[in-house]
Write a protein that holds these residues in place. Sequence first.
Motif, short mmCIF file in Angstrom:
data_model
loop_
_atom_site.label_atom_id
_atom_site.label_comp_id
_atom_site.label_asym_id
_atom_site.label_seq_id
_atom_site.Cartn_x
_atom_site.Cartn_y
_atom_site.Cartn_z
N MET A 121 0.85 -1.17 0.00
CA MET A 121 0.00 0.00 0.00
C MET A 121 0.90 1.24 0.00
O MET A 121 1.79 1.37 0.83
N PRO A 122 0.67 2.15 -0.92
CA PRO A 122 1.49 3.37 -0.95
C PRO A 122 1.14 4.31 0.19
O PRO A 122 0.04 4.26 0.74
N ALA A 123 2.07 5.18 0.50
CA ALA A 123 1.83 6.20 1.53
C ALA A 123 0.70 7.12 1.07
O ALA A 123 0.47 7.29 -0.13
N ARG A 124 -0.01 7.71 2.01
CA ARG A 124 -1.13 8.59 1.69
C ARG A 124 -0.70 9.89 1.03
O ARG A 124 -1.45 10.49 0.28
N ILE A 125 0.51 10.36 1.34
CA ILE A 125 1.07 11.56 0.72
C ILE A 125 2.42 11.17 0.15
O ILE A 125 3.29 10.67 0.86
N ALA A 126 2.59 11.39 -1.14
CA ALA A 126 3.83 11.01 -1.81
C ALA A 126 4.99 11.87 -1.33
O ALA A 126 4.81 13.06 -1.03
N PRO A 127 6.17 11.28 -1.20
CA PRO A 127 7.33 12.06 -0.78
C PRO A 127 7.75 13.07 -1.84
O PRO A 127 7.38 12.94 -3.02
N LEU A 129 7.25 0.51 5.52
CA LEU A 129 8.46 0.30 6.33
C LEU A 129 9.70 0.44 5.47
O LEU A 129 9.72 0.04 4.30
N GLU A 130 10.75 1.00 6.05
CA GLU A 130 12.04 1.08 5.36
C GLU A 130 12.57 -0.35 5.20
O GLU A 130 12.35 -1.20 6.06
#
Length: 189
Positions: free
Chosen positions: A1-7, A172-173
């Motif tokens: 699942m991707p993060a909710r806000i892209a880096p 997670l990293e």
Amino acid sequence: MPARIAPAQLPFPPAIHEILEKIMPPGVPPLSLFTTMARDERLFGKFFAASLLDRGHLTLRQRELIIDRTTALCGSEYEWGVHMAFFGARVDFSAEQIEALVHGTPQDECWSAEDSAILQMCDVLHRDCSVDEDSWQVLRAHFAEEAILEMLMLAGLYRTVSYLTNALQLPLESYAMRFPVRMATRRPR
């Protein structure tokens, strides 16, 4: 699942790039948390202005106990895992202590009296957003007032970090530790 806000994407503004170069170990890319905050230079600066990862009134072990217990209590496997990967061995956490940081209590046999006082503070802060008189007296028996102030600030800061990592659903990293599976029942002190 991707993060909710892209880096944020490279290249970063010079001020952000300079900070990231200082805080990340050589060859390790910036954390997703940091690159997400880098989307806004003002927020990035405010976030790092609150940092307490310098030499202060606490030892590295004391600092990591607070960070790891607070992030575990908040369910931030992302931040807990990064700190365990970078600092767990440096502060000599045993396998039993690593498991106890997530699933144990301040009274577990693996903790010294000082470690237990720190963990008790984290637990009551998390539960009550304050420190009861008994826990306060235990802290005062081990720490100077300036150290206690730093401990309170550090726990609050990492509760905020946990809010960010959890709400953003950061993946997670790759090198981060995972929360340990609960092992056999341990005996409290």
